[in-house]
Write a protein that holds these residues in place. Structure first.
Motif, PDB file in Angstrom:
ATOM      1  N   ALA A 138       8.119   4.033   8.800  1.00 60.45           N
ATOM      2  CA  ALA A 138       6.950   4.727   8.714  1.00 60.45           C
ATOM      3  C   ALA A 138       6.643   5.268   7.439  1.00 60.45           C
ATOM      4  CB  ALA A 138       7.193   5.742  10.147  1.00 60.45           C
ATOM      5  N   PHE A 139       5.494   5.434   7.264  1.00 65.54           N
ATOM      6  CA  PHE A 139       5.146   5.795   5.989  1.00 65.54           C
ATOM      7  C   PHE A 139       3.397   6.699   6.396  1.00 65.54           C
ATOM      8  CE2 PHE A 139       4.002   1.550   6.037  1.00 65.54           C
ATOM      9  CZ  PHE A 139       2.794   1.383   5.823  1.00 65.54           C
ATOM     10  N   ASN A 140       3.075   7.119   5.110  1.00 65.25           N
ATOM     11  CA  ASN A 140       1.885   7.598   5.120  1.00 65.25           C
ATOM     12  C   ASN A 140       1.732   9.087   6.079  1.00 65.25           C
ATOM     13  OD1 ASN A 140      -0.859   8.279   4.534  1.00 65.25           O
ATOM     14  ND2 ASN A 140      -1.635   6.554   5.990  1.00 65.25           N
ATOM     15  N   ASN A 141       2.829   9.848   6.027  1.00 63.28           N
ATOM     16  CA  ASN A 141       2.859  10.948   7.023  1.00 63.28           C
ATOM     17  C   ASN A 141       2.924  10.434   8.528  1.00 63.28           C
ATOM     18  OD1 ASN A 141       3.000  12.832   5.050  1.00 63.28           O
ATOM     19  ND2 ASN A 141       0.929  12.771   4.825  1.00 63.28           N
ATOM     20  N   TYR A 142       3.607   9.269   8.781  1.00 61.03           N
ATOM     21  CA  TYR A 142       3.843   9.034  10.124  1.00 61.03           C
ATOM     22  C   TYR A 142       2.783   8.287  10.830  1.00 61.03           C
ATOM     23  CZ  TYR A 142       7.809  11.944  10.060  1.00 61.03           C
ATOM     24  OH  TYR A 142       9.278  12.842   9.829  1.00 61.03           O
ATOM     25  N   LYS A 143       1.603   8.208   9.820  1.00 67.67           N
ATOM     26  CA  LYS A 143       0.389   7.306  10.358  1.00 67.67           C
ATOM     27  C   LYS A 143       0.480   6.155  10.609  1.00 67.67           C
ATOM     28  CE  LYS A 143      -2.541  11.061   8.757  1.00 67.67           C
ATOM     29  NZ  LYS A 143      -3.654  11.523   7.821  1.00 67.67           N
ATOM     30  N   ASP A 144       1.262   5.358   9.845  1.00 68.14           N
ATOM     31  CA  ASP A 144       1.510   4.015   9.714  1.00 68.14           C
ATOM     32  C   ASP A 144       3.036   3.628  10.056  1.00 68.14           C
ATOM     33  OD1 ASP A 144      -1.368   3.026   9.022  1.00 68.14           O
ATOM     34  OD2 ASP A 144      -0.819   4.329   7.207  1.00 68.14           O
ATOM     35  N   ALA A 145       3.302   2.436  10.598  1.00 67.09           N
ATOM     36  CA  ALA A 145       4.625   2.165  10.712  1.00 67.09           C
ATOM     37  C   ALA A 145       4.654   0.466  10.450  1.00 67.09           C
ATOM     38  CB  ALA A 145       5.183   2.345  12.339  1.00 67.09           C
ATOM     39  N   ASP A 146       5.958  -0.099  10.330  1.00 62.60           N
ATOM     40  CA  ASP A 146       5.978  -1.333   9.866  1.00 62.60           C
ATOM     41  C   ASP A 146       7.184  -1.686  10.255  1.00 62.60           C
ATOM     42  OD1 ASP A 146       5.203  -3.885   9.274  1.00 62.60           O
ATOM     43  OD2 ASP A 146       4.336  -3.376   7.110  1.00 62.60           O
ATOM     44  N   TYR A 147       7.409  -3.137  10.116  1.00 67.32           N
ATOM     45  CA  TYR A 147       8.693  -3.872  10.550  1.00 67.32           C
ATOM     46  C   TYR A 147       8.963  -4.887   9.621  1.00 67.32           C
ATOM     47  CZ  TYR A 147       6.390  -7.574  12.850  1.00 67.32           C
ATOM     48  OH  TYR A 147       5.718  -8.725  13.161  1.00 67.32           O
ATOM     49  N   ASP A 148       9.965  -5.427   9.175  1.00 70.41           N
ATOM     50  CA  ASP A 148      10.171  -6.620   8.222  1.00 70.41           C
ATOM     51  C   ASP A 148      11.415  -7.280   8.721  1.00 70.41           C
ATOM     52  OD1 ASP A 148      10.893  -8.118   5.828  1.00 70.41           O
ATOM     53  OD2 ASP A 148       8.909  -7.153   5.337  1.00 70.41           O
ATOM     54  N   THR A 149      11.318  -8.876   8.666  1.00 71.90           N
ATOM     55  CA  THR A 149      12.412  -9.446   9.464  1.00 71.90           C
ATOM     56  C   THR A 149      12.991 -10.109   7.895  1.00 71.90           C
ATOM     57  OG1 THR A 149      10.772 -11.277   9.402  1.00 71.90           O
ATOM     58  CG2 THR A 149      11.416 -10.071  11.403  1.00 71.90           C
ATOM     59  N   ASN A 150      12.784 -10.095   6.687  1.00 70.85           N
ATOM     60  CA  ASN A 150      13.217 -10.392   5.527  1.00 70.85           C
ATOM     61  C   ASN A 150      13.505  -9.378   4.550  1.00 70.85           C
ATOM     62  OD1 ASN A 150      12.719 -13.266   6.413  1.00 70.85           O
ATOM     63  ND2 ASN A 150      10.462 -13.060   6.021  1.00 70.85           N
ATOM     64  N   GLY A 151      12.779  -8.493   4.258  1.00 72.02           N
ATOM     65  CA  GLY A 151      13.069  -7.538   3.534  1.00 72.02           C
ATOM     66  C   GLY A 151      11.727  -6.950   3.015  1.00 72.02           C
ATOM     67  N   PHE A 152      11.752  -5.775   2.365  1.00 71.37           N
ATOM     68  CA  PHE A 152      10.483  -5.170   2.072  1.00 71.37           C
ATOM     69  C   PHE A 152      10.846  -4.444   0.478  1.00 71.37           C
ATOM     70  CE2 PHE A 152      12.961  -1.969   4.198  1.00 71.37           C
ATOM     71  CZ  PHE A 152      12.697  -0.808   3.204  1.00 71.37           C
ATOM     72  N   GLU A 153       9.835  -4.003  -0.062  1.00 71.03           N
ATOM     73  CA  GLU A 153       9.831  -3.216  -1.179  1.00 71.03           C
ATOM     74  C   GLU A 153       8.417  -2.099  -1.191  1.00 71.03           C
ATOM     75  OE1 GLU A 153      10.668  -3.710  -5.897  1.00 71.03           O
ATOM     76  OE2 GLU A 153      10.465  -5.619  -4.516  1.00 71.03           O
ATOM     77  N   GLU A 154       8.521  -1.174  -1.419  1.00 70.10           N
ATOM     78  CA  GLU A 154       7.325  -0.058  -1.159  1.00 70.10           C
ATOM     79  C   GLU A 154       7.438   0.869  -2.410  1.00 70.10           C
ATOM     80  OE1 GLU A 154       5.069  -0.292   0.723  1.00 70.10           O
ATOM     81  OE2 GLU A 154       5.358  -1.525   2.483  1.00 70.10           O
ATOM     82  N   PRO A 155       7.084   0.340  -3.594  1.00 71.54           N
ATOM     83  CA  PRO A 155       7.243   1.356  -4.608  1.00 71.54           C
ATOM     84  C   PRO A 155       6.310   2.392  -5.062  1.00 71.54           C
ATOM     85  CG  PRO A 155       5.968  -0.852  -5.316  1.00 71.54           C
ATOM     86  CD  PRO A 155       6.641  -0.936  -3.899  1.00 71.54           C
ATOM     87  N   LYS A 156       5.094   2.456  -4.180  1.00 69.71           N
ATOM     88  CA  LYS A 156       3.932   3.316  -3.980  1.00 69.71           C
ATOM     89  C   LYS A 156       4.078   4.132  -2.749  1.00 69.71           C
ATOM     90  CE  LYS A 156       0.790   0.363  -6.706  1.00 69.71           C
ATOM     91  NZ  LYS A 156      -0.411  -0.097  -6.940  1.00 69.71           N
ATOM     92  N   GLU A 157       4.546   3.758  -1.559  1.00 67.81           N
ATOM     93  CA  GLU A 157       4.509   4.429  -0.463  1.00 67.81           C
ATOM     94  C   GLU A 157       5.579   5.393  -0.335  1.00 67.81           C
ATOM     95  OE1 GLU A 157       2.062   4.655   1.584  1.00 67.81           O
ATOM     96  OE2 GLU A 157       0.825   2.780   0.702  1.00 67.81           O
ATOM     97  N   THR A 158       5.477   6.457   0.427  1.00 71.13           N
ATOM     98  CA  THR A 158       6.678   7.583   0.767  1.00 71.13           C
ATOM     99  C   THR A 158       6.994   7.348   2.255  1.00 71.13           C
ATOM    100  OG1 THR A 158       5.971   8.943  -0.631  1.00 71.13           O
ATOM    101  CG2 THR A 158       7.222   9.801   0.788  1.00 71.13           C
ATOM    102  N   LEU A 159       8.236   6.794   2.327  1.00 70.15           N
ATOM    103  CA  LEU A 159       8.643   6.529   3.792  1.00 70.15           C
ATOM    104  C   LEU A 159       9.150   7.677   4.429  1.00 70.15           C
ATOM    105  CD1 LEU A 159       8.595   3.552   2.637  1.00 70.15           C
ATOM    106  CD2 LEU A 159      10.522   3.197   3.826  1.00 70.15           C
ATOM    107  N   ASN A 160       8.685   8.128   5.708  1.00 66.88           N
ATOM    108  CA  ASN A 160       8.995   9.210   6.432  1.00 66.88           C
ATOM    109  C   ASN A 160      10.555   9.151   7.137  1.00 66.88           C
ATOM    110  OD1 ASN A 160       5.821   9.026   7.195  1.00 66.88           O
ATOM    111  ND2 ASN A 160       6.842  10.824   6.234  1.00 66.88           N
TER     112      ASN A 160
END
Length: 599
Positions: A220-242
């Protein structure tokens, strides 16, 4: 006329699958050999905590040898969790869910202790760089444990700095993880600390390929407003993960941070065989305050039970349960889950709950299905006229043939788009239940007739060898479902009125291949899903027979069509007008091309 197959040997099945692979590529479902899982002895832990010496864990990044006497484990326990902490790295070294059990292949039951963390399958720590540029990781440090009530304090010293990990076992599958440092600012210069979590998930269910598919990252990121999943892998250089979590089919491990992870990256790798399914690696950074790390984290080790996940308000944990996106998820959360819970509250067995849910679904869709079959009956009545038009324009331009066909439908008052609408309405329900059955923890371990677990495949017919795309078993529910789908296809394929054009595939043949292809998917899927599809298609057959012989009267339909013709064609709808304009434009382009060729 197609001859019905009375039996298919394995060569034929594989050939049919390859033939339909282009259309059904997403159903390739490779199944690895399921590994035997060694039975783990139940640990007898007392309520009071005590430190006991254990053998050392040798990590790849330990700079100096560690004595066995330096490493100790301490244990905290409540009704839900039994958690063990290691003084090597100050980490959680074992997590057992007390009210759940893992699948044992030998007994074919869920009777093994269920450990999310055990046997060194998890490792995490903070990494710092001192003023000399030397990197040190808390995974390598030896901590001194101190137990007080339901809390464990791990303390370590390095170059005059003190690092403390304070773990407190809370309710609702939660462990508070408070990190404190003192004097760290005198040895580090960076304003951020690296955090790394390596986690290899262990198989706990029957059906390796299905559980492996359902193992993935969630965050989850964006102060818990958004959530996501990934079946291969991910990279979030700009977002802050909660929070970051690793989900399996029915359980999840989640780490939440009060200030967030930045510059995050997650990778995962499937493991072909053995007791481990997938390797997950998470890297992120934690911002320091005054070059000190004083921050609160929380670990959650919990079952994917929807009411439990919703009880953590404002954290978006319910998004971890893969019930589908957007409308699909809403349909599951607000219709199928409440209906399932309502029926089980009456004491109805899980298999019969699925049966009743199928009937409820069919009742909801009955008006749509009635329109669909009425349209089929009307098209059957005008079939002779369509065949006559096809013969008349046999050697004519294909566009003229299509225009003549549409004109017959328009005069008879038949809207071809009305046949597409019922199919579109049923797709979301099909996909919602496709998500529902393999992920509903209430179905886990529930038996029905010869099926021991409705969330896994039934393997009453066991094969002495492994067949590609099938495995070492044949699911009876999958076979039964394939048979009824074939019968339903035979009953409805006669309604296909479109003439076969040169170069176009024979749609009837494709329709027969689809159910056989579907068998390969169902053979390794949830038996609850196969049972639902079997009941659904069996009801479809009964509905078709009832509509044909009890509800619809072809003579009345024929009279209604003749009456429509006498009134004259209905005004063109938007779709019909658009189709006519497209055909006229295509016809003009074709004439222009012919003239250019002549020139």
């Amino acid at each position: 006329m197609m001859q019905q197959n009375n039996g298919l040997d394995k060569r034929q099945m594989i050939s049919l699958f390859v033939l339909s692979a282009i259309m059904m590529a997403f159903m390739y479902y490779y199944q690895g050999k399921q590994a035997d899982e060694a039975k783990i002895a139940e640990q007898k832990s007392k309520t009071e905590q005590k430190a006991t010496p254990t053998k050392p864990t040798i990590a790849a990044n330990i700079a100096s040898p560690v004595n066995a006497t330096d490493i100790k484990n301490v244990t905290l326990k409540n009704d839900l969790l039994t958690v063990e902490f290691s003084s090597l790295g100050g980490q959680i070294s074992s997590v057992k869910l007390n009210q759940y059990f893992a699948y044992d292949k030998k007994s074919d039951k869920h009777d093994l202790p269920l450990y999310l963390i055990n046997k060194n399958n998890s490792s995490y720590g903070f990494q710092f760089k001192d003023k000399a540029g030397k990197v040190f990781n808390t995974k390598d440090l030896i901590f001194s444990p101190s137990v007080s009530g339901n809390s464990v304090t791990m303390t370590s010293q390095i170059s005059g700095a003190t690092i403390q990990f304070v773990y407190t076992l809370l309710d609702k599958y939660t462990i508070d993880f408070n990190v404190k440092t003192q004097g760290l600012s005198t040895i580090v210069t960076d304003e951020k600390a690296d955090f790394n979590w390596n986690y290899s998930v262990r198989g706990m269910e029957k059906g390796r390929s299905q559980e492996q598919t359902h193992s993935e990252f969630n965050y989850a990121f964006n102060n818990y407003k958004d959530a996501d999943y990934d079946t291969n892998g991910f990279e979030e250089p700009k977002e802050t993960l909660n929070w970051i979590g690793v989900k399996q089919q029915f359980f999840t491990s989640v780490l939440e941070t009060s200030n967030g992870f930045v510059n995050t990256k997650g990778t995962q790798e499937s493991i072909k065989e053995g007791e481990l399914l997938k390797k997950f690696n998470f890297d992120g950074q934690i911002k320091l305050s005054g070059n000190e790390l004083n921050q609160n984290f929380k670990w959650y080790f919990m079952p994917l039970d929807l009411p439990l996940l919703k009880s953590y308000e404002g954290k978006e944990f319910d998004t971890i349960l893969p019930l589908g996106w957007s409308f699909i998820g809403t349909l599951n959360r607000w219709f199928f889950v409440p209906v399932y819970n309502w029926l089980t509250d009456w004491g109805v067995a899980a298999g019969w709950v699925i049966f009743l849910m199928t009937i409820v679904t069919k009742l909801v869709l009955s008006p749509v299905m009635y329109k669909q079959h009425k349209l089929s009956a009307m098209m059957k009545v005008v079939k002779p006229e369509i065949e006559e038009a096809n013969e008349k324009f046999k050697n004519a331009d294909p566009l003229k043939k299509q225009q003549a066909t549409m004109e017959i439908y328009r005069k008879a008052g038949i809207n071809q788009m009305a046949g597409c609408l019922p199919a579109l309405v049923q797709i979301p329900i099909f996909y919602a239940l496709f998500r529902f059955f393999p992920n509903m923890i209430d179905l886990r371990g529930k038996s029905f007739w010869f099926v021991k677990d409705l969330t896994a495949y039934d393997d009453l017919i066991k094969l002495p060898f492994n067949i590609p795309l099938i495995g070492e078993h044949i699911s009876i529910f999958a076979v039964a479902c394939t048979i009824v789908v074939l019968i339903y296809t035979i009953m409805t394929s006669g309604n296909i009125q479109q003439p076969q054009q040169e170069g176009m595939p024979n749609m009837k043949v494709m329709m027969y291949i689809f159910p056989i292809t579907f068998f390969f998917f169902l053979n390794t899927s949830s038996s609850g899903l196969s049972w639902y599809y079997f009941v659904s298609n069996a009801l479809n057959i009964l509905i078709i027979l009832a509509i044909k012989y009890l509800i619809l009267d072809e003579k009345k339909i024929h009279a209604m069509i003749q009456e429509n013709k006498a009134k004259g064609p209905k005004p063109e709808g938007k779709f019909q007008k658009r189709m006519r304009e497209m055909m006229e434009k295509a016809q003009e382009q074709q004439k222009a091309q012919e003239q250019n060729r002549k020139k």
